[in-house]
Scaffold this motif. Structure first.
Motif, PDB file in Angstrom:
ATOM      1  N   ARG A  38       0.735  -1.073  -0.247  1.00  0.00           N
ATOM      2  CA  ARG A  38      -0.021  -0.029   0.192  1.00  0.00           C
ATOM      3  C   ARG A  38       1.017   1.314  -0.095  1.00  0.00           C
ATOM      4  O   ARG A  38       1.494   1.365   0.927  1.00  0.00           O
ATOM      5  CB  ARG A  38      -0.848  -0.103   1.423  1.00  0.00           C
ATOM      6  N   VAL A  39       0.896   2.103  -1.040  1.00  0.00           N
ATOM      7  CA  VAL A  39       1.811   3.157  -1.180  1.00  0.00           C
ATOM      8  C   VAL A  39       0.884   4.364  -0.622  1.00  0.00           C
ATOM      9  O   VAL A  39      -0.046   4.635  -0.810  1.00  0.00           O
ATOM     10  CB  VAL A  39       2.055   3.526  -2.673  1.00  0.00           C
ATOM     11  N   GLY A  40       1.731   4.825   0.571  1.00  0.00           N
ATOM     12  CA  GLY A  40       1.167   6.065   1.181  1.00  0.00           C
ATOM     13  C   GLY A  40       2.179   7.195   1.443  1.00  0.00           C
ATOM     14  O   GLY A  40       3.284   7.071   0.617  1.00  0.00           O
ATOM     15  N   ILE A  44       8.124   5.224   2.211  1.00  0.00           N
ATOM     16  CA  ILE A  44       8.713   5.189   0.997  1.00  0.00           C
ATOM     17  C   ILE A  44       8.605   3.762   0.578  1.00  0.00           C
ATOM     18  O   ILE A  44       9.304   3.140   1.003  1.00  0.00           O
ATOM     19  CB  ILE A  44      10.208   5.719   0.511  1.00  0.00           C
ATOM     20  N   SER A  45       7.944   3.626  -0.502  1.00  0.00           N
ATOM     21  CA  SER A  45       7.733   2.032  -1.130  1.00  0.00           C
ATOM     22  C   SER A  45       8.860   2.010  -2.017  1.00  0.00           C
ATOM     23  O   SER A  45       9.072   2.937  -3.038  1.00  0.00           O
ATOM     24  CB  SER A  45       6.453   1.948  -1.776  1.00  0.00           C
ATOM     25  N   VAL A  46       9.301   0.741  -2.397  1.00  0.00           N
ATOM     26  CA  VAL A  46      10.381   0.283  -3.651  1.00  0.00           C
ATOM     27  C   VAL A  46       9.827  -0.808  -4.135  1.00  0.00           C
ATOM     28  O   VAL A  46       9.522  -1.826  -3.420  1.00  0.00           O
ATOM     29  CB  VAL A  46      11.557   0.184  -2.611  1.00  0.00           C
ATOM     30  N   LEU A  47       9.752  -0.657  -5.085  1.00  0.00           N
ATOM     31  CA  LEU A  47       9.645  -2.000  -6.224  1.00  0.00           C
ATOM     32  C   LEU A  47      11.039  -2.635  -6.687  1.00  0.00           C
ATOM     33  O   LEU A  47      11.548  -1.511  -7.188  1.00  0.00           O
ATOM     34  CB  LEU A  47       8.574  -1.507  -7.410  1.00  0.00           C
ATOM     35  N   ALA A  48      11.118  -3.641  -6.649  1.00  0.00           N
ATOM     36  CA  ALA A  48      12.632  -4.254  -7.088  1.00  0.00           C
ATOM     37  C   ALA A  48      12.387  -5.294  -8.058  1.00  0.00           C
ATOM     38  O   ALA A  48      11.294  -6.281  -7.896  1.00  0.00           O
ATOM     39  CB  ALA A  48      13.248  -4.506  -5.905  1.00  0.00           C
ATOM     40  N   GLY A  61       9.001   5.604  -4.288  1.00  0.00           N
ATOM     41  CA  GLY A  61       8.230   6.774  -3.874  1.00  0.00           C
ATOM     42  C   GLY A  61       7.309   6.694  -3.100  1.00  0.00           C
ATOM     43  O   GLY A  61       6.944   5.720  -2.200  1.00  0.00           O
ATOM     44  N   THR A  62       6.619   7.821  -2.872  1.00  0.00           N
ATOM     45  CA  THR A  62       5.341   7.801  -2.022  1.00  0.00           C
ATOM     46  C   THR A  62       4.133   8.061  -2.883  1.00  0.00           C
ATOM     47  O   THR A  62       4.115   8.285  -3.972  1.00  0.00           O
ATOM     48  CB  THR A  62       5.513   8.938  -0.875  1.00  0.00           C
ATOM     49  N   ALA A  63       2.924   8.233  -2.158  1.00  0.00           N
ATOM     50  CA  ALA A  63       1.672   8.500  -2.792  1.00  0.00           C
ATOM     51  C   ALA A  63       1.785   9.980  -3.385  1.00  0.00           C
ATOM     52  O   ALA A  63       1.101  10.146  -4.475  1.00  0.00           O
ATOM     53  CB  ALA A  63       0.472   8.490  -1.675  1.00  0.00           C
ATOM     54  N   PHE A  64       2.735  10.618  -2.641  1.00  0.00           N
ATOM     55  CA  PHE A  64       2.667  12.150  -3.207  1.00  0.00           C
ATOM     56  C   PHE A  64       2.897  12.172  -4.529  1.00  0.00           C
ATOM     57  O   PHE A  64       2.615  12.834  -5.334  1.00  0.00           O
ATOM     58  CB  PHE A  64       3.717  12.906  -2.449  1.00  0.00           C
ATOM     59  N   GLU A  65       4.027  11.361  -4.817  1.00  0.00           N
ATOM     60  CA  GLU A  65       4.715  11.315  -6.317  1.00  0.00           C
ATOM     61  C   GLU A  65       3.735  10.681  -7.164  1.00  0.00           C
ATOM     62  O   GLU A  65       3.631  11.292  -8.183  1.00  0.00           O
ATOM     63  CB  GLU A  65       6.060  10.288  -6.244  1.00  0.00           C
ATOM     64  N   LEU A  66       3.076   9.367  -6.780  1.00  0.00           N
ATOM     65  CA  LEU A  66       2.166   9.125  -7.730  1.00  0.00           C
ATOM     66  C   LEU A  66       0.678  10.003  -7.995  1.00  0.00           C
ATOM     67  O   LEU A  66       0.446   9.990  -9.218  1.00  0.00           O
ATOM     68  CB  LEU A  66       1.402   7.711  -7.094  1.00  0.00           C
ATOM     69  N   ILE A  67       0.438  10.731  -7.075  1.00  0.00           N
ATOM     70  CA  ILE A  67      -0.673  11.900  -7.377  1.00  0.00           C
ATOM     71  C   ILE A  67      -0.388  12.813  -8.202  1.00  0.00           C
ATOM     72  O   ILE A  67      -0.896  13.329  -8.880  1.00  0.00           O
ATOM     73  CB  ILE A  67      -1.159  12.071  -5.946  1.00  0.00           C
ATOM     74  N   GLU A  68       0.998  13.407  -7.783  1.00  0.00           N
ATOM     75  CA  GLU A  68       1.281  14.654  -8.419  1.00  0.00           C
ATOM     76  C   GLU A  68       1.947  14.586  -9.575  1.00  0.00           C
ATOM     77  O   GLU A  68       1.903  15.581 -10.419  1.00  0.00           O
ATOM     78  CB  GLU A  68       2.452  15.422  -7.358  1.00  0.00           C
ATOM     79  N   PRO A  70       2.070  12.470 -13.284  1.00  0.00           N
ATOM     80  CA  PRO A  70       1.438  11.520 -14.222  1.00  0.00           C
ATOM     81  C   PRO A  70       2.680  10.336 -14.775  1.00  0.00           C
ATOM     82  O   PRO A  70       2.316   9.202 -14.926  1.00  0.00           O
ATOM     83  CB  PRO A  70       1.089  11.935 -15.446  1.00  0.00           C
ATOM     84  N   ALA A  71       4.021  11.083 -15.196  1.00  0.00           N
ATOM     85  CA  ALA A  71       4.972  10.151 -15.482  1.00  0.00           C
ATOM     86  C   ALA A  71       5.412   9.156 -14.503  1.00  0.00           C
ATOM     87  O   ALA A  71       5.616   7.753 -14.543  1.00  0.00           O
ATOM     88  CB  ALA A  71       6.224  11.057 -15.860  1.00  0.00           C
ATOM     89  N   THR A  72       5.419   9.592 -13.022  1.00  0.00           N
ATOM     90  CA  THR A  72       5.734   8.634 -11.983  1.00  0.00           C
ATOM     91  C   THR A  72       4.633   7.513 -12.041  1.00  0.00           C
ATOM     92  O   THR A  72       4.915   6.138 -11.800  1.00  0.00           O
ATOM     93  CB  THR A  72       5.740   9.357 -10.468  1.00  0.00           C
ATOM     94  N   ARG A  73       3.514   7.781 -12.269  1.00  0.00           N
ATOM     95  CA  ARG A  73       2.335   6.726 -12.275  1.00  0.00           C
ATOM     96  C   ARG A  73       2.607   5.746 -13.287  1.00  0.00           C
ATOM     97  O   ARG A  73       2.458   4.535 -12.917  1.00  0.00           O
ATOM     98  CB  ARG A  73       1.049   7.295 -12.441  1.00  0.00           C
ATOM     99  N   ASN A  74       2.978   6.238 -14.369  1.00  0.00           N
ATOM    100  CA  ASN A  74       3.289   5.330 -15.581  1.00  0.00           C
ATOM    101  C   ASN A  74       4.410   4.387 -15.265  1.00  0.00           C
ATOM    102  O   ASN A  74       4.666   3.160 -15.630  1.00  0.00           O
ATOM    103  CB  ASN A  74       3.583   6.181 -16.880  1.00  0.00           C
TER     104      ASN A  74
END
Length: 117
Positions: A38-40, A44-48, A61-68, A70-74
């Motif tokens: 759960r990214v919050g 700081i969440s890490v996918l490896a 990253g965190t939820a902040f980066e995902l929300i703010e 669009p490139a980070t979401r992709n």
């Protein structure tokens, strides 16, 4: 005398594993089952993804980066499809410190031979 130690960030939990950031700083990340990630904003969440040399960060990253951003979401969606593991570490409250930690962890590596219980 003259002994240099690399700064280490450790949360004190036994199940944490050591990662080395691009700066050389050591981080102790807590493994999280991919299905339970759960990214919050407090972690700081890490996918490896795993390759022949060990594990490499494919997204962090965190939820902040995902929300703010669009490139980070992709990047997150792409990394989620390739991820073999997920980790988390407490996020600093200060935005500049959080961004610096994310930057450092973006190129972090974990070699299985370097993680001894």
């Amino acid at each position: 005398m003259g002994h240099h130690t690399t700064p280490t960030l450790h949360d004190g939990t036994a199940e944490s594993v050591r990662w080395i950031g691009r700066s050389g700083r050591h981080y102790w990340l807590r493994p999280v089952p991919l299905a339970d990630l759960r990214v919050g904003d407090t972690m700081i969440s890490v996918l490896a993804a795993t390759d022949g040399a060990g594990e490499r960060v494919s997204w962090c990253g965190t939820a902040f980066e995902l929300i703010e951003d669009p490139a980070t979401r992709n990047l997150f969606r792409s990394a989620l499809g390739r991820a073999s593991a997920a980790y988390q570490i407490a996020s600093p409250r200060d935005d500049a410190e959080r961004l610096a930690m994310v930057w450092d962890l973006e190129r972090a590596t974990r070699s299985p031979a370097r993680n001894v219980a």
